[in-house]
Design a protein around this motif. Structure first.
Motif, PDB file in Angstrom:
ATOM      1  N   ARG A  14      41.344  42.968  23.934  1.00 45.95           N
ATOM      2  CA  ARG A  14      41.802  42.249  22.768  1.00 45.95           C
ATOM      3  C   ARG A  14      43.352  41.653  23.324  1.00 45.95           C
ATOM      4  NH1 ARG A  14      44.257  45.010  17.775  1.00 45.95           N
ATOM      5  NH2 ARG A  14      44.337  43.278  16.371  1.00 45.95           N
ATOM      6  N   TYR A  15      43.498  40.509  22.612  1.00 45.75           N
ATOM      7  CA  TYR A  15      44.823  39.847  22.720  1.00 45.75           C
ATOM      8  C   TYR A  15      45.229  39.500  21.319  1.00 45.75           C
ATOM      9  CZ  TYR A  15      42.912  38.601  27.256  1.00 45.75           C
ATOM     10  OH  TYR A  15      42.364  38.555  28.507  1.00 45.75           O
ATOM     11  N   VAL A  16      46.824  39.823  21.267  1.00 46.87           N
ATOM     12  CA  VAL A  16      47.408  39.403  20.224  1.00 46.87           C
ATOM     13  C   VAL A  16      48.491  38.406  20.629  1.00 46.87           C
ATOM     14  CG1 VAL A  16      49.025  40.234  18.339  1.00 46.87           C
ATOM     15  CG2 VAL A  16      46.975  41.687  19.006  1.00 46.87           C
ATOM     16  N   PHE A  17      48.349  37.088  19.835  1.00 48.25           N
ATOM     17  CA  PHE A  17      49.460  36.108  20.203  1.00 48.25           C
ATOM     18  C   PHE A  17      50.184  35.767  19.003  1.00 48.25           C
ATOM     19  CE2 PHE A  17      45.388  35.334  22.683  1.00 48.25           C
ATOM     20  CZ  PHE A  17      45.887  34.966  23.823  1.00 48.25           C
ATOM     21  N   THR A  18      51.315  35.390  19.463  1.00 49.14           N
ATOM     22  CA  THR A  18      52.346  34.931  18.400  1.00 49.14           C
ATOM     23  C   THR A  18      52.376  33.310  18.389  1.00 49.14           C
ATOM     24  OG1 THR A  18      53.527  36.945  18.567  1.00 49.14           O
ATOM     25  CG2 THR A  18      54.580  35.037  17.485  1.00 49.14           C
ATOM     26  N   VAL A  19      52.210  32.638  17.370  1.00 45.22           N
ATOM     27  CA  VAL A  19      52.211  31.364  17.198  1.00 45.22           C
ATOM     28  C   VAL A  19      52.859  30.855  16.039  1.00 45.22           C
ATOM     29  CG1 VAL A  19      50.629  29.034  17.341  1.00 45.22           C
ATOM     30  CG2 VAL A  19      49.792  30.920  18.384  1.00 45.22           C
ATOM     31  N   GLY A  20      54.065  30.232  16.202  1.00 43.50           N
ATOM     32  CA  GLY A  20      54.741  29.869  15.151  1.00 43.50           C
ATOM     33  C   GLY A  20      55.311  31.030  14.276  1.00 43.50           C
ATOM     34  N   GLY A  21      55.350  32.004  14.861  1.00 43.37           N
ATOM     35  CA  GLY A  21      55.908  33.273  14.390  1.00 43.37           C
ATOM     36  C   GLY A  21      55.022  34.141  13.576  1.00 43.37           C
ATOM     37  N   ARG A  22      53.688  33.853  13.678  1.00 42.64           N
ATOM     38  CA  ARG A  22      52.677  34.373  13.085  1.00 42.64           C
ATOM     39  C   ARG A  22      51.869  35.054  14.131  1.00 42.64           C
ATOM     40  NH1 ARG A  22      51.787  32.732   7.862  1.00 42.64           N
ATOM     41  NH2 ARG A  22      50.267  34.764   7.779  1.00 42.64           N
ATOM     42  N   ARG A  23      51.184  36.121  13.989  1.00 46.36           N
ATOM     43  CA  ARG A  23      50.248  36.885  14.785  1.00 46.36           C
ATOM     44  C   ARG A  23      48.817  36.395  14.687  1.00 46.36           C
ATOM     45  NH1 ARG A  23      53.090  42.529  14.593  1.00 46.36           N
ATOM     46  NH2 ARG A  23      54.809  42.125  15.905  1.00 46.36           N
ATOM     47  N   HIS A  28      37.995  39.068  24.684  1.00 46.49           N
ATOM     48  CA  HIS A  28      37.216  38.903  25.594  1.00 46.49           C
ATOM     49  C   HIS A  28      36.208  39.709  26.059  1.00 46.49           C
ATOM     50  CE1 HIS A  28      35.964  38.661  29.820  1.00 46.49           C
ATOM     51  NE2 HIS A  28      35.888  37.462  29.724  1.00 46.49           N
ATOM     52  N   PHE A  29      34.996  39.641  25.735  1.00 44.53           N
ATOM     53  CA  PHE A  29      34.026  40.700  26.068  1.00 44.53           C
ATOM     54  C   PHE A  29      33.298  40.354  27.411  1.00 44.53           C
ATOM     55  CE2 PHE A  29      34.760  40.120  21.459  1.00 44.53           C
ATOM     56  CZ  PHE A  29      34.410  41.448  21.134  1.00 44.53           C
ATOM     57  N   PHE A  32      27.860  43.906  30.679  1.00 43.31           N
ATOM     58  CA  PHE A  32      26.853  44.081  31.923  1.00 43.31           C
ATOM     59  C   PHE A  32      25.461  44.699  31.654  1.00 43.31           C
ATOM     60  CE2 PHE A  32      31.343  43.991  32.741  1.00 43.31           C
ATOM     61  CZ  PHE A  32      31.390  43.561  34.113  1.00 43.31           C
ATOM     62  N   LEU A  33      24.780  44.806  32.504  1.00 42.94           N
ATOM     63  CA  LEU A  33      23.367  45.294  32.684  1.00 42.94           C
ATOM     64  C   LEU A  33      23.150  45.855  34.007  1.00 42.94           C
ATOM     65  CD1 LEU A  33      20.937  46.164  31.133  1.00 42.94           C
ATOM     66  CD2 LEU A  33      19.746  44.053  31.574  1.00 42.94           C
ATOM     67  N   ALA A  34      22.973  47.147  34.031  1.00 40.82           N
ATOM     68  CA  ALA A  34      22.958  47.834  35.379  1.00 40.82           C
ATOM     69  C   ALA A  34      23.972  47.095  36.472  1.00 40.82           C
ATOM     70  CB  ALA A  34      21.353  47.568  36.135  1.00 40.82           C
ATOM     71  N   GLU A  35      25.325  47.098  35.724  1.00 41.91           N
ATOM     72  CA  GLU A  35      26.236  46.562  36.748  1.00 41.91           C
ATOM     73  C   GLU A  35      26.692  45.242  37.161  1.00 41.91           C
ATOM     74  OE1 GLU A  35      27.409  49.502  40.035  1.00 41.91           O
ATOM     75  OE2 GLU A  35      26.471  51.269  38.845  1.00 41.91           O
ATOM     76  N   GLN A  36      25.555  44.595  36.436  1.00 38.94           N
ATOM     77  CA  GLN A  36      25.549  43.028  36.690  1.00 38.94           C
ATOM     78  C   GLN A  36      26.068  42.575  35.752  1.00 38.94           C
ATOM     79  OE1 GLN A  36      21.883  41.177  37.679  1.00 38.94           O
ATOM     80  NE2 GLN A  36      22.799  39.388  37.939  1.00 38.94           N
ATOM     81  N   SER A  37      27.046  41.616  35.665  1.00 44.11           N
ATOM     82  CA  SER A  37      27.825  40.799  34.540  1.00 44.11           C
ATOM     83  C   SER A  37      26.724  39.917  34.047  1.00 44.11           C
ATOM     84  CB  SER A  37      28.956  39.994  34.972  1.00 44.11           C
ATOM     85  OG  SER A  37      29.425  39.213  33.923  1.00 44.11           O
ATOM     86  N   ILE A  38      26.344  39.945  32.537  1.00 42.52           N
ATOM     87  CA  ILE A  38      25.367  39.128  32.092  1.00 42.52           C
ATOM     88  C   ILE A  38      25.777  38.156  31.031  1.00 42.52           C
ATOM     89  CG2 ILE A  38      23.346  40.597  32.764  1.00 42.52           C
ATOM     90  CD1 ILE A  38      23.469  41.519  29.693  1.00 42.52           C
ATOM     91  N   LYS A  39      27.211  38.236  30.404  1.00 48.44           N
ATOM     92  CA  LYS A  39      27.391  37.516  29.649  1.00 48.44           C
ATOM     93  C   LYS A  39      28.866  37.695  29.350  1.00 48.44           C
ATOM     94  CE  LYS A  39      26.658  36.584  24.652  1.00 48.44           C
ATOM     95  NZ  LYS A  39      25.896  36.876  23.678  1.00 48.44           N
ATOM     96  N   ARG A  40      29.657  36.568  29.269  1.00 46.27           N
ATOM     97  CA  ARG A  40      31.077  36.540  28.830  1.00 46.27           C
ATOM     98  C   ARG A  40      31.340  35.888  27.604  1.00 46.27           C
ATOM     99  NH1 ARG A  40      34.233  35.846  34.552  1.00 46.27           N
ATOM    100  NH2 ARG A  40      35.822  36.788  33.135  1.00 46.27           N
ATOM    101  N   VAL A  41      32.365  36.247  26.676  1.00 41.34           N
ATOM    102  CA  VAL A  41      32.577  35.883  25.470  1.00 41.34           C
ATOM    103  C   VAL A  41      33.892  35.796  25.250  1.00 41.34           C
ATOM    104  CG1 VAL A  41      32.017  36.130  22.762  1.00 41.34           C
ATOM    105  CG2 VAL A  41      30.313  36.911  24.569  1.00 41.34           C
TER     106      VAL A  41
END
Length: 174
Positions: A14-23, A28-29, A32-41
């Motif tokens: 989880r990322y928290v950014f500050t842009v223009g003084g607002r958060r 990023h997810f 994995f399935l059986a230790e193999q990366s299957i999807k990035r989000v």
């Protein structure tokens, strides 16, 4: 955090950014399935606070809503992609399903998706809405001519208008 279900695992940063003084938050997810990366989000919020103010959502309590620009959304994707070592060859999903009602700011998310796709041609997209603006469906359909749209998620809040107003008090105003 890490979540493990049988041989499936999901790592979330989880990322928290500050842009223009607002958060603003983003995530990023990595699935994995059986230790193999299957999807990035990469999950993006499009605003700090939300004009819809659904009573079940904490972002509705933020009264001064600030919407990110399409340039700021693209910059967030670049930053997360660099931090997570996503390169131009990696296939990944960008979802505009964090804080903010997508249909009220379709010009922002659609332009951001176009710019992201120019740079990351293996990216594909998910958009979300609570169905306030029916023209949003047409706008996402038109975008799908240029960018790979995986889906448009429409939240069904309630069929009864009186009940809907208790869930989303500003339903009539929007």
């Amino acid at each position: 955090g890490v979540r493990l279900v049988g041989s499936e695992m999901c790592i979330r940063d989880r990322y928290v950014f500050t842009v223009g003084g607002r958060r603003f938050e983003a995530s990023h997810f990595r699935h994995f399935l059986a230790e193999q990366s299957i999807k990035r989000v990469i999950e993006l919020s499009i605003s700090s606070g939300c004009e819809v103010r659904c009573n079940h959502c904490a972002s509705g309590a933020i009264r001064r809503v600030h919407v990110l620009s399409n340039k700021e959304l693209v910059d967030l994707v670049r930053w997360i992609a660099k931090d997570q070592m996503i390169d131009l060859r990696d296939r990944f999903l960008v979802t505009f399903s964090g804080i903010g009602e997508g249909s009220l700011h379709s010009h922002v998310t659609i332009e951001a998706a176009k710019e992201i796709y120019k740079e990351y041609t293996n990216a594909y997209f998910v958009f979300t809405t609570v169905g306030i603006r029916p023209d949003f469906v047409a706008a996402i359909s038109a975008l799908a001519e240029y960018c790979p749209v995986h889906c448009l998620q429409v939240t069904y809040l309630h069929h009864d208008n009186d009940r809907l107003k208790t869930i989303m008090p500003l339903a009539d105003a929007l």
